[in-house]
Design a protein around this motif. Structure first.
Motif, mmCIF file in Angstrom:
data_model
loop_
_atom_site.group_PDB
_atom_site.id
_atom_site.type_symbol
_atom_site.label_atom_id
_atom_site.label_comp_id
_atom_site.label_asym_id
_atom_site.label_seq_id
_atom_site.Cartn_x
_atom_site.Cartn_y
_atom_site.Cartn_z
ATOM 1 N N SER A 1 6.866 12.080 -2.078
ATOM 2 C CA SER A 1 6.181 11.430 -1.268
ATOM 3 C C SER A 1 6.659 11.553 0.200
ATOM 4 O O SER A 1 7.943 11.823 0.323
ATOM 5 C CB SER A 1 5.928 9.929 -1.400
ATOM 6 O OG SER A 1 5.285 9.187 -0.478
ATOM 7 N N THR B 1 -6.512 8.620 8.115
ATOM 8 C CA THR B 1 -7.191 9.714 8.286
ATOM 9 C C THR B 1 -8.744 9.367 8.528
ATOM 10 O O THR B 1 -9.356 9.991 9.244
ATOM 11 C CB THR B 1 -6.950 10.585 7.020
ATOM 12 O OG1 THR B 1 -5.670 10.853 7.004
ATOM 13 C CG2 THR B 1 -8.066 11.722 6.998
ATOM 14 N N ARG C 1 0.031 10.284 11.489
ATOM 15 C CA ARG C 1 -1.344 10.338 11.695
ATOM 16 C C ARG C 1 -1.526 9.520 12.857
ATOM 17 O O ARG C 1 -2.786 9.705 13.382
ATOM 18 C CB ARG C 1 -1.941 9.333 10.587
ATOM 19 C CG ARG C 1 -1.756 9.876 9.253
ATOM 20 C CD ARG C 1 -3.092 10.713 8.904
ATOM 21 N NE ARG C 1 -2.695 12.186 9.555
ATOM 22 C CZ ARG C 1 -3.391 13.170 9.763
ATOM 23 N NH1 ARG C 1 -4.817 12.877 9.319
ATOM 24 N NH2 ARG C 1 -3.413 14.212 10.225
ATOM 25 N N GLU D 1 0.796 -1.153 0.035
ATOM 26 C CA GLU D 1 -0.029 0.055 -0.110
ATOM 27 C C GLU D 1 0.965 1.100 0.035
ATOM 28 O O GLU D 1 1.939 1.327 0.728
ATOM 29 C CB GLU D 1 -0.916 -0.148 1.177
ATOM 30 C CG GLU D 1 -1.964 -1.143 1.156
ATOM 31 C CD GLU D 1 -2.996 -1.144 0.122
ATOM 32 O OE1 GLU D 1 -3.111 0.105 -0.377
ATOM 33 O OE2 GLU D 1 -3.884 -1.836 0.052
ATOM 34 N N PRO E 1 2.259 5.108 0.527
ATOM 35 C CA PRO E 1 2.185 5.946 1.880
ATOM 36 C C PRO E 1 0.832 6.560 1.733
ATOM 37 O O PRO E 1 0.174 6.739 2.942
ATOM 38 C CB PRO E 1 3.184 6.879 1.804
ATOM 39 C CG PRO E 1 4.369 5.878 1.209
ATOM 40 C CD PRO E 1 3.461 5.122 0.164
ATOM 41 N N TYR E 2 0.303 7.265 0.595
ATOM 42 C CA TYR E 2 -0.738 8.037 0.541
ATOM 43 C C TYR E 2 -2.017 7.313 0.969
ATOM 44 O O TYR E 2 -2.919 7.723 1.586
ATOM 45 C CB TYR E 2 -0.825 8.903 -0.672
ATOM 46 C CG TYR E 2 -1.501 8.012 -1.865
ATOM 47 C CD1 TYR E 2 -2.903 7.962 -2.279
ATOM 48 C CD2 TYR E 2 -0.574 7.374 -2.810
ATOM 49 C CE1 TYR E 2 -3.258 7.281 -3.334
ATOM 50 C CE2 TYR E 2 -0.888 6.505 -3.876
ATOM 51 C CZ TYR E 2 -2.348 6.440 -4.112
ATOM 52 O OH TYR E 2 -2.919 5.770 -5.105
ATOM 53 N N ARG E 3 -1.970 5.925 0.585
ATOM 54 C CA ARG E 3 -3.184 5.018 0.896
ATOM 55 C C ARG E 3 -3.157 5.042 2.350
ATOM 56 O O ARG E 3 -4.312 4.823 2.958
ATOM 57 C CB ARG E 3 -3.131 3.889 0.147
ATOM 58 C CG ARG E 3 -3.445 3.941 -1.526
ATOM 59 C CD ARG E 3 -3.161 2.389 -2.119
ATOM 60 N NE ARG E 3 -3.199 2.795 -3.720
ATOM 61 C CZ ARG E 3 -2.837 1.853 -4.501
ATOM 62 N NH1 ARG E 3 -2.603 0.666 -3.998
ATOM 63 N NH2 ARG E 3 -2.855 2.105 -5.738
ATOM 64 N N PRO F 1 7.218 4.614 -1.378
ATOM 65 C CA PRO F 1 6.847 5.050 -2.605
ATOM 66 C C PRO F 1 7.861 4.713 -3.690
ATOM 67 O O PRO F 1 8.881 4.492 -3.445
ATOM 68 C CB PRO F 1 6.726 6.495 -2.390
ATOM 69 C CG PRO F 1 8.057 6.813 -1.155
ATOM 70 C CD PRO F 1 7.671 5.588 -0.529
ATOM 71 N N VAL G 1 4.389 8.932 7.414
ATOM 72 C CA VAL G 1 2.828 8.657 7.630
ATOM 73 C C VAL G 1 2.538 8.123 8.658
ATOM 74 O O VAL G 1 1.348 8.798 9.477
ATOM 75 C CB VAL G 1 2.099 8.084 6.554
ATOM 76 C CG1 VAL G 1 0.581 7.775 6.463
ATOM 77 C CG2 VAL G 1 2.661 8.764 5.041
ATOM 78 N N ASP H 1 -2.086 6.838 4.696
ATOM 79 C CA ASP H 1 -2.682 8.257 5.025
ATOM 80 C C ASP H 1 -4.103 8.069 5.092
ATOM 81 O O ASP H 1 -4.722 8.639 5.809
ATOM 82 C CB ASP H 1 -1.919 9.334 4.344
ATOM 83 C CG ASP H 1 -2.254 10.640 4.843
ATOM 84 O OD1 ASP H 1 -3.196 10.880 5.260
ATOM 85 O OD2 ASP H 1 -1.416 11.470 4.567
ATOM 86 N N ARG H 2 -4.553 7.847 3.740
ATOM 87 C CA ARG H 2 -6.258 8.122 3.594
ATOM 88 C C ARG H 2 -6.852 7.051 4.608
ATOM 89 O O ARG H 2 -7.831 7.466 5.176
ATOM 90 C CB ARG H 2 -6.386 7.695 2.056
ATOM 91 C CG ARG H 2 -7.907 7.519 1.696
ATOM 92 C CD ARG H 2 -8.065 7.701 0.259
ATOM 93 N NE ARG H 2 -7.169 6.552 -0.142
ATOM 94 C CZ ARG H 2 -7.399 6.285 -1.555
ATOM 95 N NH1 ARG H 2 -7.296 7.299 -2.455
ATOM 96 N NH2 ARG H 2 -6.853 5.056 -1.998
#
Length: 302
Positions: free
Chosen positions: A250, A220, A260, A210, A212-214, A244, A256, A216-217
């Motif tokens: 990224s 969140t 978070r 997965e 990093p932005y996923r 990434p 992340v 994060d999502r």
């Protein structure tokens, strides 16, 4: 805060049934090696004739996989259920699934063993008040280091478990009910009947492949939902293949996670040895544990 009911310890001679509730089986060599580990320890392992079935990316149609689980759970001679692999599909099995319509889980607890996509089944059984094993599936058990295999059998055979060592982020010590699972699968249980109550829980998260932005999502979403407000602590395992691509702007996955989770004001221990590909130390879902974020230790209150 009460630990979930632990099934009776397994012993050589017990019957175990294999199910494939998720993705189609592809790694037959590793699968057979893991079954041999069980049999070499004196267990009877029953493999369904349909184990190699495929329906797209799934190990057969939903009703077929649901029937496998029901037959294993309702078999009075079966003491444990071994999941063949993860992938995707266990949440589809949970459609129209009611544990209480089968043998009562509380009155007839038996071991359910798996991780990754199997998180959905582990957490649904947790909701019924029964402990299970977040640990290797049959395509991964034979690849585990010796200490991890020994720990795995210590858990299911009723022996004490050693504490796991990771990297503490500070925040003191917390005691709570351990609820480990795959972050992606767990997140997709939101707004379903299978999302547990997180009050007094020590969450355990791991994931694989997965970006990093996923991560994060998903985290969140946990924050915005308020689900983390009553959590006592968080144990982080392997986040394998979650870095990434090169030359793409990224955060790292560790950045992340710290961003978070690091401001929640609860004990957090990272880099614990459970999850995908590196090593997957068996964890009892629903057991009382102590998380020491100053020393970086996750201890099972045996």
């Amino acid at each position: 805060m009460q630990a979930k009911i632990l099934p009776p310890p397994l012993k050589p001679g017990d019957l175990l049934r294999v199910i494939a509730p998720s993705g189609a089986l592809r790694e037959f060599e590793a699968f057979n090696q893991s079954i041999e580990i069980w049999r070499s320890r004196g267990y009877k392992v029953e493999v369904p004739a349909t184990i190699g079935d495929k329906w797209g990316y799934l190990a057969g149609k939903d009703d077929q996989r649901r029937t496998q689980l029901a037959d294993a759970w309702e078999d009075p001679h079966c003491r444990g259920i071994l999941c063949a692999r993860g992938g995707f599909g266990s949440t589809r099995v949970l459609e129209d699934w009611h544990w209480q319509a089968k043998l009562s889980p509380v009155q007839n607890p038996k071991w359910l063993i798996g991780f990754s996509d199997i998180t959905a089944l582990l957490w649904s059984l947790y909701n019924e008040g029964v402990s299970s094993v977040h640990g290797p599936v049959l395509t991964t058990l034979a690849k585990e280091p010796d200490w991890s295999i020994e720990r795995f059998f210590n858990l299911v055979e009723g022996r004490p478990l050693e504490a796991l060592k990771g990297n503490g982020w500070g925040g003191g010590i917390a005691t709570g009910i351990l609820l480990p699972g795959n972050l992606t699968v767990a997140t997709h249980l939101f707004a379903t009947p299978f999302k547990p109550d997180f009050d007094g829980v020590i969450l355990g998260f791991e994931d694989v492949s997965e970006a990093p932005y996923r991560i994060d999502r998903m985290l969140t979403q946990w924050r915005l939902s308020g689900a983390l407000s009553k959590v006592k602590g968080i144990a982080l395992g392997n986040f394998t293949g979650c870095e990434p691509p090169a030359n793409v702007p990224s955060f790292s996955v560790e950045e992340v996670l710290r961003d978070r989770l690091g401001d929640l004001g609860i004990p957090i221990v990272a880099d614990l040895p459970f999850g995908h590909d590196i090593c997957n130390a068996a964890l009892p879902v629903g057991a009382l544990v102590t998380l020491d974020a100053d020393q970086g230790i996750l201890a099972i209150n045996n």
